[in-house]
Scaffold this active site. Sequence first.
Site, short mmCIF file in Angstrom:
data_model
loop_
_atom_site.label_atom_id
_atom_site.label_comp_id
_atom_site.label_asym_id
_atom_site.label_seq_id
_atom_site.Cartn_x
_atom_site.Cartn_y
_atom_site.Cartn_z
N GLY A 18 0.79 -1.23 0.00
CA GLY A 18 0.00 0.00 0.00
C GLY A 18 0.82 1.28 0.00
O GLY A 18 1.89 1.36 -0.61
N ILE A 19 0.30 2.28 0.68
CA ILE A 19 0.96 3.58 0.73
C ILE A 19 2.34 3.47 1.35
O ILE A 19 3.31 4.09 0.88
CB ILE A 19 0.10 4.60 1.50
CG1 ILE A 19 -1.18 4.92 0.72
CG2 ILE A 19 0.88 5.88 1.79
CD1 ILE A 19 -2.17 5.79 1.48
N SER A 141 -4.89 11.38 7.41
CA SER A 141 -5.94 11.09 6.43
C SER A 141 -6.86 12.29 6.33
O SER A 141 -6.96 13.09 7.28
CB SER A 141 -6.74 9.87 6.86
OG SER A 141 -7.93 9.72 6.10
N TYR A 154 -11.58 5.49 13.74
CA TYR A 154 -10.46 5.73 12.84
C TYR A 154 -10.22 7.23 12.68
O TYR A 154 -9.09 7.71 12.79
CB TYR A 154 -10.75 5.10 11.47
CG TYR A 154 -9.76 5.45 10.39
CD1 TYR A 154 -8.50 4.87 10.36
CD2 TYR A 154 -10.10 6.36 9.38
CE1 TYR A 154 -7.59 5.20 9.36
CE2 TYR A 154 -9.20 6.68 8.38
CZ TYR A 154 -7.95 6.10 8.37
OH TYR A 154 -7.05 6.43 7.38
#
Length: 261
Positions: A18-19, A141, A154
Amino acid sequence: MHIDLTGKTAIVTGSTRGIGFAIAAGLARAGAAVVVTGRQQQDVDAALARLRTDALGATVRGHAVDLGNAAGFAQLAQLEPECDILVNNLGIFGPQPFDEIPDEEWTRFFEVNVMSGVRASRAWLPGMRRKNWGRIVFISSESAINIPADMIHYGFTKTANVAIARGLAKSLAGTGITVNSVLPGPTLSEGVQHMVAPGESAASALEKANAFVREHRASSILQRVATPEEVANMVVYVCSPQASATTGAALRVDGGTADTI
């Protein structure tokens, strides 16, 4: 702009896919010696094999450690005592209705998403102070700003990332150490692909992820998911000598999703 990180050691937490993997690859291509971490040795080995192909000639190594607790960081700090560039990427996510999230899950998200960055920064900051040079990046995020109703636990951890990065940057005023947070928007990592289109092809997952953005992130100007590499590009820049005047910032790679000026 030519970014040269030769002679720098970079640790990227949660970087087998992923990232995190895209960031590790970008830093390696810029010349840094990159340390990959993951919980499973097979995942670490696979990531290192990919990195050696993606960044020919790069110095890469990895460790299988559980960084969801303090013991894991104590182990990693012994294995890797030096760090010039720290990317706090480790994180977990998943939708769950608020009234169904038990205390243990709130604690787990806090330990992994928040305390991992705190512990890592605390472990390698003394070395950066001695050199009067360092880069610390928290991967937050857009959910830090747009708290998702179906992932409140989250979202609150991502807001905490921004707060910690800002406060830590202020505590390092006047030094050669910068601290920033990077806020990706919807990004087609392996985790997101599994969430939106489990078991389906990459093309199908991309189509569904883009549809998700248009339906559930209507404020997106990009109107599609980002790629992990697009997020990594921002992180590599922030870690570079060229970004020496950028600190205490919350840098958005969200495709314009957060509808603020």
